[in-house]
Design a protein around this motif. Structure first.
Motif, PDB file in Angstrom:
ATOM      1  N   ASP A   1      86.902 141.129 -22.730  1.00 44.46           N
ATOM      2  CA  ASP A   1      88.366 141.153 -22.607  1.00 44.46           C
ATOM      3  C   ASP A   1      88.819 140.551 -21.285  1.00 44.46           C
ATOM      4  O   ASP A   1      89.824 139.826 -21.223  1.00 44.46           O
ATOM      5  CB  ASP A   1      88.887 142.583 -22.713  1.00 44.46           C
ATOM      6  CG  ASP A   1      88.878 143.114 -24.133  1.00 44.46           C
ATOM      7  OD1 ASP A   1      88.670 142.304 -25.066  1.00 44.46           O
ATOM      8  OD2 ASP A   1      89.075 144.324 -24.321  1.00 44.46           O
TER       9      ASP A   1
ATOM     10  N   GLN B   1      95.961 144.434 -22.691  1.00 47.89           N
ATOM     11  CA  GLN B   1      95.811 144.144 -24.109  1.00 47.89           C
ATOM     12  C   GLN B   1      96.669 142.951 -24.515  1.00 47.89           C
ATOM     13  O   GLN B   1      96.241 142.095 -25.302  1.00 47.89           O
ATOM     14  CB  GLN B   1      96.204 145.382 -24.933  1.00 47.89           C
ATOM     15  CG  GLN B   1      95.565 145.436 -26.301  1.00 47.89           C
ATOM     16  CD  GLN B   1      94.056 145.586 -26.235  1.00 47.89           C
ATOM     17  OE1 GLN B   1      93.530 146.373 -25.463  1.00 47.89           O
ATOM     18  NE2 GLN B   1      93.359 144.827 -27.057  1.00 47.89           N
TER      19      GLN B   1
ATOM     20  N   SER C   1      95.189 138.966 -25.751  1.00 45.26           N
ATOM     21  CA  SER C   1      95.404 138.595 -27.157  1.00 45.26           C
ATOM     22  C   SER C   1      95.714 137.117 -27.279  1.00 45.26           C
ATOM     23  O   SER C   1      96.402 136.541 -26.440  1.00 45.26           O
ATOM     24  CB  SER C   1      96.544 139.427 -27.753  1.00 45.26           C
ATOM     25  OG  SER C   1      96.215 140.799 -27.732  1.00 45.26           O
TER      26      SER C   1
ATOM     27  N   ILE D   1     100.354 139.405 -31.940  1.00 52.38           N
ATOM     28  CA  ILE D   1     100.725 140.708 -31.385  1.00 52.38           C
ATOM     29  C   ILE D   1     101.868 141.250 -32.231  1.00 52.38           C
ATOM     30  O   ILE D   1     102.928 140.625 -32.319  1.00 52.38           O
ATOM     31  CB  ILE D   1     101.167 140.615 -29.915  1.00 52.38           C
ATOM     32  CG1 ILE D   1     100.047 140.050 -29.042  1.00 52.38           C
ATOM     33  CG2 ILE D   1     101.615 141.979 -29.397  1.00 52.38           C
ATOM     34  CD1 ILE D   1     100.468 139.785 -27.604  1.00 52.38           C
TER      35      ILE D   1
ATOM     36  N   ARG E   1     102.975 135.235 -23.404  1.00 52.92           N
ATOM     37  CA  ARG E   1     102.036 135.001 -24.503  1.00 52.92           C
ATOM     38  C   ARG E   1     102.714 134.236 -25.639  1.00 52.92           C
ATOM     39  O   ARG E   1     102.104 133.367 -26.256  1.00 52.92           O
ATOM     40  CB  ARG E   1     101.480 136.339 -25.013  1.00 52.92           C
ATOM     41  CG  ARG E   1     100.413 136.913 -24.092  1.00 52.92           C
ATOM     42  CD  ARG E   1      99.209 135.966 -24.024  1.00 52.92           C
ATOM     43  NE  ARG E   1      98.275 136.360 -22.984  1.00 52.92           N
ATOM     44  CZ  ARG E   1      98.198 135.771 -21.798  1.00 52.92           C
ATOM     45  NH1 ARG E   1      99.019 134.799 -21.493  1.00 52.92           N
ATOM     46  NH2 ARG E   1      97.304 136.156 -20.919  1.00 52.92           N
TER      47      ARG E   1
ATOM     48  N   THR F   1     100.897 132.570 -28.924  1.00 54.23           N
ATOM     49  CA  THR F   1     100.583 133.819 -29.606  1.00 54.23           C
ATOM     50  C   THR F   1     101.785 134.242 -30.450  1.00 54.23           C
ATOM     51  O   THR F   1     102.916 134.223 -29.970  1.00 54.23           O
ATOM     52  CB  THR F   1     100.246 134.933 -28.591  1.00 54.23           C
ATOM     53  OG1 THR F   1      99.165 134.490 -27.775  1.00 54.23           O
ATOM     54  CG2 THR F   1      99.869 136.223 -29.292  1.00 54.23           C
TER      55      THR F   1
ATOM     56  N   PHE G   1      96.871 144.084 -32.173  1.00 51.26           N
ATOM     57  CA  PHE G   1      96.499 142.900 -31.411  1.00 51.26           C
ATOM     58  C   PHE G   1      95.374 142.135 -32.105  1.00 51.26           C
ATOM     59  O   PHE G   1      94.307 142.703 -32.378  1.00 51.26           O
ATOM     60  CB  PHE G   1      96.051 143.292 -30.002  1.00 51.26           C
ATOM     61  CG  PHE G   1      97.099 144.046 -29.218  1.00 51.26           C
ATOM     62  CD1 PHE G   1      98.030 143.373 -28.451  1.00 51.26           C
ATOM     63  CD2 PHE G   1      97.152 145.430 -29.270  1.00 51.26           C
ATOM     64  CE1 PHE G   1      98.996 144.063 -27.734  1.00 51.26           C
ATOM     65  CE2 PHE G   1      98.108 146.132 -28.554  1.00 51.26           C
ATOM     66  CZ  PHE G   1      99.036 145.450 -27.785  1.00 51.26           C
ATOM     67  N   ASP G   2      95.627 140.860 -32.372  1.00 48.09           N
ATOM     68  CA  ASP G   2      94.604 139.943 -32.901  1.00 48.09           C
ATOM     69  C   ASP G   2      93.878 140.488 -34.132  1.00 48.09           C
ATOM     70  O   ASP G   2      92.678 140.249 -34.309  1.00 48.09           O
ATOM     71  CB  ASP G   2      93.586 139.594 -31.816  1.00 48.09           C
ATOM     72  CG  ASP G   2      94.102 138.503 -30.885  1.00 48.09           C
ATOM     73  OD1 ASP G   2      95.147 137.909 -31.201  1.00 48.09           O
ATOM     74  OD2 ASP G   2      93.465 138.250 -29.855  1.00 48.09           O
TER      75      ASP G   2
ATOM     76  N   TYR H   1      92.709 145.274 -32.821  1.00 49.93           N
ATOM     77  CA  TYR H   1      92.912 146.425 -31.958  1.00 49.93           C
ATOM     78  C   TYR H   1      94.231 147.127 -32.271  1.00 49.93           C
ATOM     79  O   TYR H   1      95.261 146.478 -32.483  1.00 49.93           O
ATOM     80  CB  TYR H   1      92.914 145.999 -30.481  1.00 49.93           C
ATOM     81  CG  TYR H   1      91.631 145.360 -30.053  1.00 49.93           C
ATOM     82  CD1 TYR H   1      90.529 146.126 -29.710  1.00 49.93           C
ATOM     83  CD2 TYR H   1      91.510 143.971 -29.999  1.00 49.93           C
ATOM     84  CE1 TYR H   1      89.342 145.540 -29.315  1.00 49.93           C
ATOM     85  CE2 TYR H   1      90.324 143.365 -29.617  1.00 49.93           C
ATOM     86  CZ  TYR H   1      89.248 144.159 -29.272  1.00 49.93           C
ATOM     87  OH  TYR H   1      88.072 143.572 -28.897  1.00 49.93           O
TER      88      TYR H   1
END
Length: 239
Positions: free
Chosen positions: A48, A110, A114, A118, A137, A142, A186-187, A190
């Protein structure tokens, strides 16, 4: 971390920085980086961290002309890092508490780690540090999506209008009831959940908590709920 691991990590970081110079990850660079990653055998925490550093490098180099190339560079490196990540059941669930910056830093980490998606489902968002990280992001490519409660968007300090103005799609519960969830995905891997609202008060004063899990079963349950609400609720721009 041993001295040998430290040397490997320094070399890996050097190779990653070198690879962004031409805005493209060539085959020889992929081989060298993957070889170093295999030798380093990063666990999830280190993985991470490396992914977050890759994003920081990309953010420092990206512009309107090289956006697509830098995004591809980020995606390729992310795949390399995740392909050699060592599974570690001891860190599959992490728990954080407030007051204090523990929850805030976990959320920021977090977000910054990512790459692809998200998805956020929160009663309210008013902490500018989190909102700025989400916008950053979003601008890097993202896909950020937010579900929130219609009553809370009118609170003093709410960041929802700002996030929407930056191009982030938002849906709201436009009823007399409250959309009181507090979770984020997340992604496609997670799940973050707990009592913690993404506000300054939660960080400074309140006794709150968050849990971050990589459990596939937990993710699927929350993902189903997010998609259900996303299909049912009202676009922010229509209220």
């Amino acid at each position: 971390m041993s001295q040998n691991q430290g040397n490997l990590l320094d070399q890996l970081r050097f190779e990653i920085k070198q690879s962004i110079a031409d805005e493209y990850l060539v085959k020889s660079e992929k081989r060298n980086i993957k070889s170093l990653l295999i030798s380093l055998a990063p666990d999830k925490q280190l993985s991470d961290l490396l992914r977050s550093e890759v994003f920081d490098l990309a953010q420092a180099h990206v512009n309107n002309d090289n956006y697509a190339a830098i995004l591809k560079w980020v995606e390729d490196l992310n795949k390399l890092i995740l392909s050699v990540q060592k599974n570690d059941a001891d860190i599959s669930e992490r728990v954080y508490f407030s007051p204090g910056e523990s929850c805030l830093n976990a959320i920021l980490h977090q977000i910054q780690s990512s790459i692809n998606v998200i998805e956020i489902c929160l009663f309210t968002i008013s902490d500018n540090r989190i909102s700025d990280a989400l916008v950053s992001r979003h601008k890097l490519g993202t896909k950020v999506k937010i579900i929130t409660d219609n009553d809370k968007i009118y609170d003093q300090g709410s960041d929802i209008d700002f996030l929407f103005s930056q191009g982030i799609p938002i849906k709201v519960d436009n009823t007399d009831n409250h959309m009181h969830h507090k979770f984020a995905l997340f992604d496609k891997s997670y799940t973050l959940t707990g009592s913690y609202n993404w506000t300054r008060s939660a960080e400074r004063y309140n006794h709150e908590n968050i849990v971050i899990s990589n459990s596939n079963d937990i993710f699927k349950a929350f993902d189903k709920e997010f998609n259900k609400l996303w299909n049912e609720l009202t676009d922010y721009g229509q209220i």
